[in-house]
Design a protein around this motif. Structure first.
Motif, mmCIF file in Angstrom:
data_model
loop_
_atom_site.group_PDB
_atom_site.id
_atom_site.type_symbol
_atom_site.label_atom_id
_atom_site.label_comp_id
_atom_site.label_asym_id
_atom_site.label_seq_id
_atom_site.Cartn_x
_atom_site.Cartn_y
_atom_site.Cartn_z
ATOM 1 N N GLY A 139 39.121 -57.784 -35.647
ATOM 2 C CA GLY A 139 39.807 -56.977 -34.653
ATOM 3 C C GLY A 139 40.171 -57.751 -33.416
ATOM 4 N N LEU A 140 40.190 -57.028 -32.303
ATOM 5 C CA LEU A 140 40.668 -57.563 -31.037
ATOM 6 C C LEU A 140 39.629 -57.387 -29.949
ATOM 7 C CD1 LEU A 140 44.238 -55.984 -31.149
ATOM 8 C CD2 LEU A 140 43.615 -58.341 -31.725
ATOM 9 N N LEU A 141 39.549 -58.382 -29.078
ATOM 10 C CA LEU A 141 38.710 -58.320 -27.888
ATOM 11 C C LEU A 141 39.565 -58.728 -26.690
ATOM 12 C CD1 LEU A 141 35.579 -60.179 -29.298
ATOM 13 C CD2 LEU A 141 35.757 -57.715 -28.857
ATOM 14 N N PHE A 142 39.335 -58.095 -25.567
ATOM 15 C CA PHE A 142 40.039 -58.504 -24.356
ATOM 16 C C PHE A 142 39.485 -59.838 -23.865
ATOM 17 C CE2 PHE A 142 41.177 -53.928 -23.757
ATOM 18 C CZ PHE A 142 42.541 -54.114 -23.678
ATOM 19 N N ASN A 143 40.369 -60.751 -23.564
ATOM 20 C CA ASN A 143 39.995 -62.058 -23.028
ATOM 21 C C ASN A 143 40.361 -62.079 -21.550
ATOM 22 O OD1 ASN A 143 39.008 -64.694 -23.145
ATOM 23 N ND2 ASN A 143 41.020 -65.553 -23.600
ATOM 24 N N ARG A 144 39.773 -61.165 -20.819
ATOM 25 C CA ARG A 144 40.024 -61.004 -19.382
ATOM 26 C C ARG A 144 38.969 -60.090 -18.796
ATOM 27 N NH1 ARG A 144 44.308 -56.468 -17.686
ATOM 28 N NH2 ARG A 144 42.908 -56.633 -15.923
ATOM 29 N N CYS A 175 45.749 -64.135 -29.396
ATOM 30 C CA CYS A 175 46.784 -63.472 -30.198
ATOM 31 C C CYS A 175 48.150 -64.031 -29.824
ATOM 32 C CB CYS A 175 46.787 -61.973 -29.935
ATOM 33 S SG CYS A 175 45.330 -61.120 -30.551
ATOM 34 N N PHE A 176 48.986 -64.200 -30.825
ATOM 35 C CA PHE A 176 50.362 -64.643 -30.587
ATOM 36 C C PHE A 176 51.338 -63.470 -30.652
ATOM 37 C CE2 PHE A 176 49.597 -64.868 -35.117
ATOM 38 C CZ PHE A 176 50.717 -64.249 -35.654
ATOM 39 N N ASN A 177 50.844 -62.303 -31.039
ATOM 40 C CA ASN A 177 51.743 -61.161 -31.258
ATOM 41 C C ASN A 177 51.239 -59.888 -30.577
ATOM 42 O OD1 ASN A 177 49.536 -60.959 -32.948
ATOM 43 N ND2 ASN A 177 50.691 -60.431 -34.781
ATOM 44 N N SER A 178 50.608 -60.022 -29.433
ATOM 45 C CA SER A 178 50.162 -58.859 -28.666
ATOM 46 C C SER A 178 51.366 -58.077 -28.142
ATOM 47 C CB SER A 178 49.314 -59.299 -27.473
ATOM 48 O OG SER A 178 48.151 -59.970 -27.876
ATOM 49 N N VAL A 179 51.133 -56.818 -27.820
ATOM 50 C CA VAL A 179 52.173 -56.066 -27.113
ATOM 51 C C VAL A 179 52.362 -56.715 -25.739
ATOM 52 C CG1 VAL A 179 51.764 -53.887 -28.324
ATOM 53 C CG2 VAL A 179 50.502 -54.381 -26.215
ATOM 54 N N PRO A 180 53.583 -56.672 -25.173
ATOM 55 C CA PRO A 180 53.846 -57.396 -23.921
ATOM 56 C C PRO A 180 52.835 -57.167 -22.790
ATOM 57 C CG PRO A 180 55.913 -56.693 -24.877
ATOM 58 C CD PRO A 180 54.823 -56.090 -25.742
ATOM 59 N N PRO A 181 52.369 -55.927 -22.540
ATOM 60 C CA PRO A 181 51.412 -55.764 -21.434
ATOM 61 C C PRO A 181 50.076 -56.487 -21.667
ATOM 62 C CG PRO A 181 52.376 -53.652 -22.025
ATOM 63 C CD PRO A 181 52.781 -54.631 -23.092
ATOM 64 N N ARG A 182 49.774 -56.822 -22.914
ATOM 65 C CA ARG A 182 48.507 -57.500 -23.224
ATOM 66 C C ARG A 182 48.691 -58.976 -23.556
ATOM 67 N NH1 ARG A 182 45.260 -53.085 -26.952
ATOM 68 N NH2 ARG A 182 45.402 -51.349 -25.491
ATOM 69 N N ALA A 183 49.901 -59.483 -23.442
ATOM 70 C CA ALA A 183 50.171 -60.879 -23.802
ATOM 71 C C ALA A 183 49.256 -61.809 -23.017
ATOM 72 C CB ALA A 183 51.631 -61.219 -23.517
ATOM 73 N N GLY A 184 48.627 -62.727 -23.735
ATOM 74 C CA GLY A 184 47.741 -63.692 -23.113
ATOM 75 C C GLY A 184 46.371 -63.180 -22.746
ATOM 76 N N THR A 185 46.073 -61.927 -23.100
ATOM 77 C CA THR A 185 44.779 -61.349 -22.714
ATOM 78 C C THR A 185 43.970 -60.824 -23.905
ATOM 79 O OG1 THR A 185 45.606 -59.085 -22.357
ATOM 80 C CG2 THR A 185 45.753 -60.621 -20.494
ATOM 81 N N GLU A 186 44.404 -61.114 -25.135
ATOM 82 C CA GLU A 186 43.692 -60.626 -26.308
ATOM 83 C C GLU A 186 43.283 -61.787 -27.209
ATOM 84 O OE1 GLU A 186 45.135 -56.303 -27.714
ATOM 85 O OE2 GLU A 186 46.654 -57.843 -27.981
ATOM 86 N N LEU A 187 42.121 -61.625 -27.825
ATOM 87 C CA LEU A 187 41.659 -62.540 -28.863
ATOM 88 C C LEU A 187 41.624 -61.788 -30.180
ATOM 89 C CD1 LEU A 187 38.537 -63.998 -27.018
ATOM 90 C CD2 LEU A 187 40.711 -65.192 -27.401
ATOM 91 N N PHE A 188 42.169 -62.388 -31.231
ATOM 92 C CA PHE A 188 41.968 -61.857 -32.578
ATOM 93 C C PHE A 188 40.752 -62.562 -33.152
ATOM 94 C CE2 PHE A 188 42.231 -62.165 -37.161
ATOM 95 C CZ PHE A 188 42.329 -60.825 -37.496
ATOM 96 N N PHE A 189 39.890 -61.806 -33.822
ATOM 97 C CA PHE A 189 38.714 -62.424 -34.424
ATOM 98 C C PHE A 189 38.483 -61.866 -35.822
ATOM 99 C CE2 PHE A 189 36.919 -58.596 -32.655
ATOM 100 C CZ PHE A 189 35.981 -58.208 -33.606
ATOM 101 N N LYS A 190 37.843 -62.684 -36.626
ATOM 102 C CA LYS A 190 37.338 -62.264 -37.939
ATOM 103 C C LYS A 190 35.987 -62.943 -38.116
ATOM 104 C CE LYS A 190 38.994 -63.907 -41.752
ATOM 105 N NZ LYS A 190 39.752 -64.252 -42.966
ATOM 106 N N MET A 191 34.993 -62.153 -38.508
ATOM 107 C CA MET A 191 33.632 -62.665 -38.624
ATOM 108 C C MET A 191 33.009 -62.194 -39.927
ATOM 109 S SD MET A 191 32.142 -61.791 -34.860
ATOM 110 C CE MET A 191 33.118 -62.043 -33.386
ATOM 111 N N SER A 192 32.085 -63.010 -40.421
ATOM 112 C CA SER A 192 31.292 -62.677 -41.603
ATOM 113 C C SER A 192 29.836 -62.535 -41.176
ATOM 114 C CB SER A 192 31.400 -63.782 -42.647
ATOM 115 O OG SER A 192 32.730 -64.085 -42.930
ATOM 116 N N ARG A 193 29.146 -61.602 -41.768
ATOM 117 C CA ARG A 193 27.729 -61.447 -41.482
ATOM 118 C C ARG A 193 26.955 -62.661 -42.004
ATOM 119 N NH1 ARG A 193 24.482 -56.722 -44.334
ATOM 120 N NH2 ARG A 193 23.814 -58.431 -45.625
ATOM 121 N N LYS A 194 26.056 -63.168 -41.198
ATOM 122 C CA LYS A 194 25.230 -64.287 -41.652
ATOM 123 C C LYS A 194 24.318 -63.836 -42.788
ATOM 124 C CE LYS A 194 25.157 -67.356 -37.660
ATOM 125 N NZ LYS A 194 24.345 -67.956 -36.586
ATOM 126 N N LYS A 195 24.135 -64.713 -43.752
ATOM 127 C CA LYS A 195 23.291 -64.395 -44.914
ATOM 128 C C LYS A 195 21.828 -64.485 -44.530
ATOM 129 C CE LYS A 195 26.986 -64.231 -47.516
ATOM 130 N NZ LYS A 195 27.793 -63.078 -47.418
#
Length: 195
Positions: A139-144, A175-195
């Motif tokens: 998902g997405l996290l705010f980077n601000r 993110c390279f494709n955020s909506v304009p008001p969020r441009a430069g302020t979002e991180l896309f992430f994908k994580m796996s649970r540690k075994k």
């Protein structure tokens, strides 16, 4: 319980249209992620989903096992009624921290930023407990930072420290494709649970 997690607090925010981060549509970075998923039968959870644009997008694109939880009856009850004849999606009014189940994908979209930052470690542990062995949290996290809150912000370094106890971070990038008001302020992430 933090006031920010109370059903009444969030109910009033939605009734008063005070959820300013509501985009009114599926977030473009999440749309792009969903569009590359091939198994449409995986169990998916979207916690704190609000108006559920991501969930409805998944439903409209053939996904068959979607669970949405939110604490606010003002958003959940209309969705329950609207989609009552859809077996592929269910809307549940509950507190995320009380929820149980196992999911192959959990989608983060403005839920993390809505909870009191004091609960972030609890959030991470709960997310790990809800994922299946090979599941993904994406998902997405705010980077601000924000004044006051919610929403509550943060930064990439702090997130990496927070999640590393339970998760292997596969990607966490601007993110390279955020909506304009969020441009430069979002991180896309994908994580796996540690075994």
């Amino acid at each position: 319980m933090s006031a920010f997690l109370s059903a009444d607090y969030w109910n009033q925010r939605y009734i008063n249209n005070a959820a300013q981060w509501d985009l009114g549509r599926v977030s473009p970075p999440l749309k792009a992620y969903f569009d590359q998923l091939t198994d449409k039968d995986i169990p998916i959870l979207i916690p704190g989903a609000g108006n559920s644009y991501e969930a409805i997008y998944l439903l409209d694109h053939g996904f068959t096992n979607i669970s949405v939880i939110d604490i606010a009856p003002a958003v959940i009850q209309p969705l329950q009624e609207k989609f009552k004849n859809q077996s592929a999606i269910r809307f549940i009014q509950t507190d995320f921290f009380d929820w149980e189940g196992k999911y192959d994908l959990i989608v983060e979209q403005t839920f993390f930023c809505a909870i009191n930052p004091d609960l972030r470690e609890k959030y991470v542990a709960k997310m790990a407990s809800l994922l299946s062995a090979n599941g993904k949290l994406a998902g997405l996290l705010f980077n601000r930072q924000f004044e006051g809150g919610p929403p509550f912000g943060g930064d990439k370094n702090a997130y990496q420290v927070l999640f590393k106890k339970y998760f292997q971070i596969d990607i966490m990038a601007p993110c390279f494709n955020s909506v304009p008001p969020r441009a430069g302020t979002e991180l896309f992430f994908k994580m796996s649970r540690k075994k």
